[in-house]
Write a protein that holds these residues in place. Structure first.
Motif, PDB file in Angstrom:
ATOM      1  N   ARG A  86      -9.911  -0.590  -0.001  1.00 13.91           N
ATOM      2  CA  ARG A  86     -10.961  -1.600   0.192  1.00 13.91           C
ATOM      3  C   ARG A  86     -11.701  -1.856  -1.110  1.00 13.91           C
ATOM      4  O   ARG A  86     -12.006  -3.001  -1.461  1.00 13.91           O
ATOM      5  CB  ARG A  86     -11.940  -1.125   1.259  1.00 13.91           C
ATOM      6  CG  ARG A  86     -11.441  -1.270   2.694  1.00 13.91           C
ATOM      7  CD  ARG A  86     -12.443  -0.674   3.668  1.00 13.91           C
ATOM      8  NE  ARG A  86     -12.068  -0.931   5.047  1.00 13.91           N
ATOM      9  CZ  ARG A  86     -12.686  -0.402   6.095  1.00 13.91           C
ATOM     10  NH1 ARG A  86     -13.719   0.431   5.907  1.00 13.91           N
ATOM     11  NH2 ARG A  86     -12.295  -0.675   7.316  1.00 13.91           N
ATOM     12  N   ALA A  87     -11.998  -0.771  -1.852  1.00 16.54           N
ATOM     13  CA  ALA A  87     -12.715  -0.910  -3.116  1.00 16.54           C
ATOM     14  C   ALA A  87     -11.892  -1.678  -4.136  1.00 16.54           C
ATOM     15  O   ALA A  87     -12.435  -2.429  -4.947  1.00 16.54           O
ATOM     16  CB  ALA A  87     -13.086   0.463  -3.647  1.00 16.54           C
ATOM     17  N   GLU A  88     -10.565  -1.482  -4.079  1.00 13.43           N
ATOM     18  CA  GLU A  88      -9.675  -2.169  -5.017  1.00 13.43           C
ATOM     19  C   GLU A  88      -9.402  -3.607  -4.598  1.00 13.43           C
ATOM     20  O   GLU A  88      -8.817  -4.369  -5.362  1.00 13.43           O
ATOM     21  CB  GLU A  88      -8.347  -1.413  -5.136  1.00 13.43           C
ATOM     22  CG  GLU A  88      -8.454  -0.064  -5.832  1.00 13.43           C
ATOM     23  CD  GLU A  88      -7.116   0.612  -5.953  1.00 13.43           C
ATOM     24  OE1 GLU A  88      -6.143   0.128  -5.334  1.00 13.43           O
ATOM     25  OE2 GLU A  88      -7.021   1.611  -6.681  1.00 13.43           O
ATOM     26  N   GLY A  89      -9.769  -3.933  -3.366  1.00 20.04           N
ATOM     27  CA  GLY A  89      -9.536  -5.285  -2.886  1.00 20.04           C
ATOM     28  C   GLY A  89      -8.115  -5.534  -2.453  1.00 20.04           C
ATOM     29  O   GLY A  89      -7.661  -6.674  -2.406  1.00 20.04           O
TER      30      GLY A  89
ATOM     31  N   ASP B 285       0.818  -1.205   0.000  1.00 19.38           N
ATOM     32  CA  ASP B 285       0.000   0.000   0.000  1.00 19.38           C
ATOM     33  C   ASP B 285       0.855   1.259   0.000  1.00 19.38           C
ATOM     34  O   ASP B 285       0.419   2.304  -0.465  1.00 19.38           O
ATOM     35  CB  ASP B 285      -0.921   0.026   1.227  1.00 19.38           C
ATOM     36  CG  ASP B 285      -1.926  -1.117   1.216  1.00 19.38           C
ATOM     37  OD1 ASP B 285      -2.313  -1.566   0.121  1.00 19.38           O
ATOM     38  OD2 ASP B 285      -2.318  -1.564   2.309  1.00 19.38           O
TER      39      ASP B 285
ATOM     40  N   ARG C  27      -9.801   8.432   3.077  1.00 14.83           N
ATOM     41  CA  ARG C  27     -10.099   8.251   1.660  1.00 14.83           C
ATOM     42  C   ARG C  27      -9.299   7.090   1.076  1.00 14.83           C
ATOM     43  O   ARG C  27      -9.818   6.295   0.280  1.00 14.83           O
ATOM     44  CB  ARG C  27      -9.816   9.539   0.900  1.00 14.83           C
ATOM     45  CG  ARG C  27     -10.773  10.673   1.205  1.00 14.83           C
ATOM     46  CD  ARG C  27     -10.274  11.972   0.600  1.00 14.83           C
ATOM     47  NE  ARG C  27      -9.990  11.823  -0.823  1.00 14.83           N
ATOM     48  CZ  ARG C  27      -9.050  12.519  -1.467  1.00 14.83           C
ATOM     49  NH1 ARG C  27      -8.288  13.383  -0.808  1.00 14.83           N
ATOM     50  NH2 ARG C  27      -8.873  12.335  -2.753  1.00 14.83           N
TER      51      ARG C  27
ATOM     52  N   ARG D 261      -8.125   4.496   2.674  1.00 18.21           N
ATOM     53  CA  ARG D 261      -8.620   3.227   3.202  1.00 18.21           C
ATOM     54  C   ARG D 261      -9.844   2.768   2.409  1.00 18.21           C
ATOM     55  O   ARG D 261      -9.975   1.578   2.082  1.00 18.21           O
ATOM     56  CB  ARG D 261      -8.959   3.374   4.682  1.00 18.21           C
ATOM     57  CG  ARG D 261      -9.200   2.053   5.394  1.00 18.21           C
ATOM     58  CD  ARG D 261      -9.276   2.224   6.889  1.00 18.21           C
ATOM     59  NE  ARG D 261      -9.378   0.940   7.562  1.00 18.21           N
ATOM     60  CZ  ARG D 261      -9.464   0.782   8.869  1.00 18.21           C
ATOM     61  NH1 ARG D 261      -9.431   1.855   9.656  1.00 18.21           N
ATOM     62  NH2 ARG D 261      -9.560  -0.419   9.398  1.00 18.21           N
ATOM     63  N   GLN D 262     -10.725   3.707   2.072  1.00 16.20           N
ATOM     64  CA  GLN D 262     -11.889   3.368   1.247  1.00 16.20           C
ATOM     65  C   GLN D 262     -11.454   2.914  -0.144  1.00 16.20           C
ATOM     66  O   GLN D 262     -11.992   1.944  -0.692  1.00 16.20           O
ATOM     67  CB  GLN D 262     -12.814   4.579   1.146  1.00 16.20           C
ATOM     68  CG  GLN D 262     -13.482   4.959   2.455  1.00 16.20           C
ATOM     69  CD  GLN D 262     -14.273   6.246   2.353  1.00 16.20           C
ATOM     70  OE1 GLN D 262     -14.200   6.948   1.347  1.00 16.20           O
ATOM     71  NE2 GLN D 262     -15.030   6.567   3.396  1.00 16.20           N
ATOM     72  N   LEU D 263     -10.476   3.619  -0.730  1.00 17.23           N
ATOM     73  CA  LEU D 263      -9.978   3.258  -2.062  1.00 17.23           C
ATOM     74  C   LEU D 263      -9.394   1.856  -2.064  1.00 17.23           C
ATOM     75  O   LEU D 263      -9.691   1.045  -2.956  1.00 17.23           O
ATOM     76  CB  LEU D 263      -8.918   4.262  -2.508  1.00 17.23           C
ATOM     77  CG  LEU D 263      -8.151   3.915  -3.800  1.00 17.23           C
ATOM     78  CD1 LEU D 263      -9.075   3.999  -5.006  1.00 17.23           C
ATOM     79  CD2 LEU D 263      -6.949   4.827  -3.982  1.00 17.23           C
TER      80      LEU D 263
END
Length: 267
Positions: free
Chosen positions: A255-258, A165, A249, A251-253
């Motif tokens: 999570r969305a990307e897996g 990350d 933001r 962390r949300q990204l």
């Protein structure tokens, strides 16, 4: 929409400014500069060395350095990010490099050529090498988002991290357009987590973190493991990171990307 490297950057792949910040690292900086002088890719580049505390002058080799060396001497110590931002704020080169004074270049590894080639590709926010210690063991420079859970798994359960990350800022090359677009380092971080924040902002801008196949030696031990003052700064920086909009933001990204930008040990 992600930022794309311009055609001018592709044509100017050798146009590079390197920032090195020394906090009493005079001997290591001297050694690093001598190693850099042997790297043909850096001939004609610009190198800015910032002395964060008073230090003896650096010794130029006979015939001088093959790059332009600029020395900045601070009247008072500044933070890691502030020093690099100051060194790179007027950069006209196509690429900027953040380089730790305790990094050593390995013979036969033309790391800067590979970093510049990678950083020049469309959609790349920064390029970085693999870091190894003196025994050739790979160092943990690639990390997961430092959530409390991830830190617990790492520090208490001693579990290996699988995602990338963010990467530490011991040796990074960025297109100047990307550096400028995200505003360099956030100077609210005096020490620690500024590299986490920078990588997350690059990711939020749609830019990739790319590892090249070349290596550098970086075996520096974290001062926060040995000094209470540094541990305090580390904790303060972590709390600041966790409270920041960038962290939420990102962390949300992620999570969305897996997951992260890649996997540890991947290409």
């Amino acid at each position: 929409m992600g930022l794309l490297a311009s055609s001018d950057q592709h044509r100017s792949a050798g146009s590079l400014v390197v920032s090195v910040v020394s906090h009493g690292h005079g001997v290591q900086v001297q050694q690093l500069l001598e190693q850099m002088a042997q790297c043909h890719t850096l001939h004609g580049a610009r190198v800015v060395v910032t002395h964060n505390v008073p230090e003896p002058a650096l010794s130029a080799p006979q015939g001088g350095w093959p790059f332009v060396l600029e020395i900045v001497s601070n009247a008072a110590p500044q933070g890691f990010g502030a020093n690099h931002n100051h060194a790179l704020r007027h950069a006209r080169e196509a690429f900027v490099c953040v380089l730790n004074p305790d990094v050593q270049l390995l013979a036969g590894e033309d790391v800067f050529a590979a970093l510049l080639q990678a950083a020049a590709q469309p959609g790349v926010g920064c390029a970085y090498p693999q870091q190894v210690d003196e025994q050739g063991q790979v160092q943990d420079s690639e990390r997961e988002l430092p959530t409390p859970t991830a830190l617990w798994r790492r520090r208490v359960l001693h579990q290996s991290e699988a995602r990338v990350d963010w990467v530490n800022a011991a040796c990074l090359v960025l297109p100047t357009s990307a550096w400028g677009a995200v505003g360099g380092f956030d100077e609210a971080y005096f020490m620690y987590c500024e590299d986490v924040d920078l990588c997350l902002r690059l990711r939020l801008a749609g830019l990739a973190l790319v590892r090249v196949s070349k290596r550098v030696l970086h075996a520096g031990e974290r001062a926060s493991h040995r000094r209470w003052a540094h541990l305090r700064w580390h904790l303060i920086s972590l709390l600041h990171l966790w409270r920041s909009p960038v962290y939420r933001r990102a962390r949300q990204l992620l999570r969305a990307e897996g997951g992260g930008a890649g996997t540890i040990g991947g290409s």
